[in-house]
Design a protein around this motif. Structure first.
Motif, PDB file in Angstrom:
ATOM      1  N   ALA A  79       0.832  -1.210   0.000  1.00 58.00           N
ATOM      2  CA  ALA A  79       0.000   0.000   0.000  1.00 58.00           C
ATOM      3  C   ALA A  79       0.866   1.260   0.000  1.00 58.00           C
ATOM      4  N   ILE A  80       1.932   1.259   0.799  1.00 64.30           N
ATOM      5  CA  ILE A  80       2.835   2.411   0.841  1.00 64.30           C
ATOM      6  C   ILE A  80       3.513   2.607  -0.515  1.00 64.30           C
ATOM      7  N   ALA A  81       3.983   1.519  -1.119  1.00 59.90           N
ATOM      8  CA  ALA A  81       4.641   1.617  -2.427  1.00 59.90           C
ATOM      9  C   ALA A  81       3.659   2.094  -3.489  1.00 59.90           C
ATOM     10  N   ALA A  82       2.417   1.581  -3.454  1.00 58.95           N
ATOM     11  CA  ALA A  82       1.416   2.001  -4.435  1.00 58.95           C
ATOM     12  C   ALA A  82       1.119   3.493  -4.286  1.00 58.95           C
ATOM     13  N   ALA A  83       0.974   3.967  -3.052  1.00 55.44           N
ATOM     14  CA  ALA A  83       0.711   5.391  -2.828  1.00 55.44           C
ATOM     15  C   ALA A  83       1.889   6.238  -3.312  1.00 55.44           C
ATOM     16  N   PHE A  84       3.088   5.793  -3.015  1.00 50.91           N
ATOM     17  CA  PHE A  84       4.280   6.528  -3.443  1.00 50.91           C
ATOM     18  C   PHE A  84       4.322   6.655  -4.963  1.00 50.91           C
ATOM     19  N   PHE A  85       4.164   5.530  -5.660  1.00 44.80           N
ATOM     20  CA  PHE A  85       4.245   5.576  -7.118  1.00 44.80           C
ATOM     21  C   PHE A  85       3.061   6.321  -7.734  1.00 44.80           C
ATOM     22  N   TRP A  86       1.880   6.288  -7.106  1.00 44.00           N
ATOM     23  CA  TRP A  86       0.743   7.060  -7.601  1.00 44.00           C
ATOM     24  C   TRP A  86       1.041   8.555  -7.502  1.00 44.00           C
ATOM     25  N   ILE A  87       1.619   8.963  -6.365  1.00 42.59           N
ATOM     26  CA  ILE A  87       1.957  10.386  -6.179  1.00 42.59           C
ATOM     27  C   ILE A  87       3.035  10.822  -7.173  1.00 42.59           C
ATOM     28  N   VAL A  88       4.073  10.005  -7.340  1.00 45.28           N
ATOM     29  CA  VAL A  88       5.143  10.345  -8.284  1.00 45.28           C
ATOM     30  C   VAL A  88       4.578  10.421  -9.703  1.00 45.28           C
ATOM     31  N   ASP A  89       3.708   9.471 -10.064  1.00 44.96           N
ATOM     32  CA  ASP A  89       3.105   9.473 -11.399  1.00 44.96           C
ATOM     33  C   ASP A  89       2.258  10.724 -11.601  1.00 44.96           C
ATOM     34  N   TRP A  90       1.481  11.083 -10.601  1.00 44.40           N
ATOM     35  CA  TRP A  90       0.644  12.278 -10.693  1.00 44.40           C
ATOM     36  C   TRP A  90       1.504  13.535 -10.844  1.00 44.40           C
ATOM     37  N   LEU A  91       2.577  13.636 -10.042  1.00 40.54           N
ATOM     38  CA  LEU A  91       3.456  14.805 -10.134  1.00 40.54           C
ATOM     39  C   LEU A  91       4.128  14.897 -11.499  1.00 40.54           C
ATOM     40  N   LEU A  92       4.605  13.776 -12.024  1.00 42.78           N
ATOM     41  CA  LEU A  92       5.256  13.792 -13.335  1.00 42.78           C
ATOM     42  C   LEU A  92       4.249  14.123 -14.434  1.00 42.78           C
ATOM     43  N   GLY A  93       3.034  13.601 -14.319  1.00 40.54           N
ATOM     44  CA  GLY A  93       1.998  13.934 -15.299  1.00 40.54           C
ATOM     45  C   GLY A  93       1.646  15.405 -15.253  1.00 40.54           C
ATOM     46  N   PHE A  98       2.130  20.765 -17.619  1.00 44.71           N
ATOM     47  CA  PHE A  98       2.503  22.174 -17.436  1.00 44.71           C
ATOM     48  C   PHE A  98       3.559  22.588 -18.445  1.00 44.71           C
ATOM     49  N   ILE A  99       4.571  21.749 -18.641  1.00 45.72           N
ATOM     50  CA  ILE A  99       5.659  22.086 -19.571  1.00 45.72           C
ATOM     51  C   ILE A  99       5.132  22.123 -21.006  1.00 45.72           C
ATOM     52  N   LEU A 100       4.260  21.188 -21.376  1.00 45.16           N
ATOM     53  CA  LEU A 100       3.715  21.174 -22.729  1.00 45.16           C
ATOM     54  C   LEU A 100       2.772  22.360 -22.944  1.00 45.16           C
TER      55      LEU A 100
END
Length: 104
Positions: A79-93, A98-100
């Protein structure tokens, strides 16, 4: 931190037998011969399964409580890993959007 009894790092071999670490000078004088390995004795199927059962009796299985605690810890870490990767994915998206958007 404990000090080594020997100067120059770890010693190899048996210190009681007076083994000395090899250096470049005496390494050239040492020759090693490898004999062909003796062919292994074949094991009958009955003997094989007997050995498997003997090894199976040596297994120490975890208790129900240990299994439960370990399973819960695995689910928590997933659950912690899933939350971490969801947050990182959201931030990168968000960052890529924003950059595009700046380029338009």
């Amino acid at each position: 931190m404990a000090k080594s009894r020997f100067t120059g790092g770890r010693r190899t071999g048996n210190p009681a037998a007076g083994a000395r670490p090899q250096t470049a000078g005496n390494a050239a004088a040492t020759t090693v011969t490898v004999d062909d390995a003796a062919p292994k004795k074949r094991t009958s199927p009955a003997q094989f399964f007997s050995q498997v059962r003997a090894e199976g009796r040596k297994i120490v299985w975890p208790s129900r409580k240990e299994t439960w605690i370990t399973s819960v810890m695995v689910f928590i870490m997933v659950a912690i890993a899933a939350a971490f990767f969801w947050i990182v994915d959201w931030l990168l998206g968000f960052a890529s959007t924003f950059i595009l958007a700046i380029g338009q």
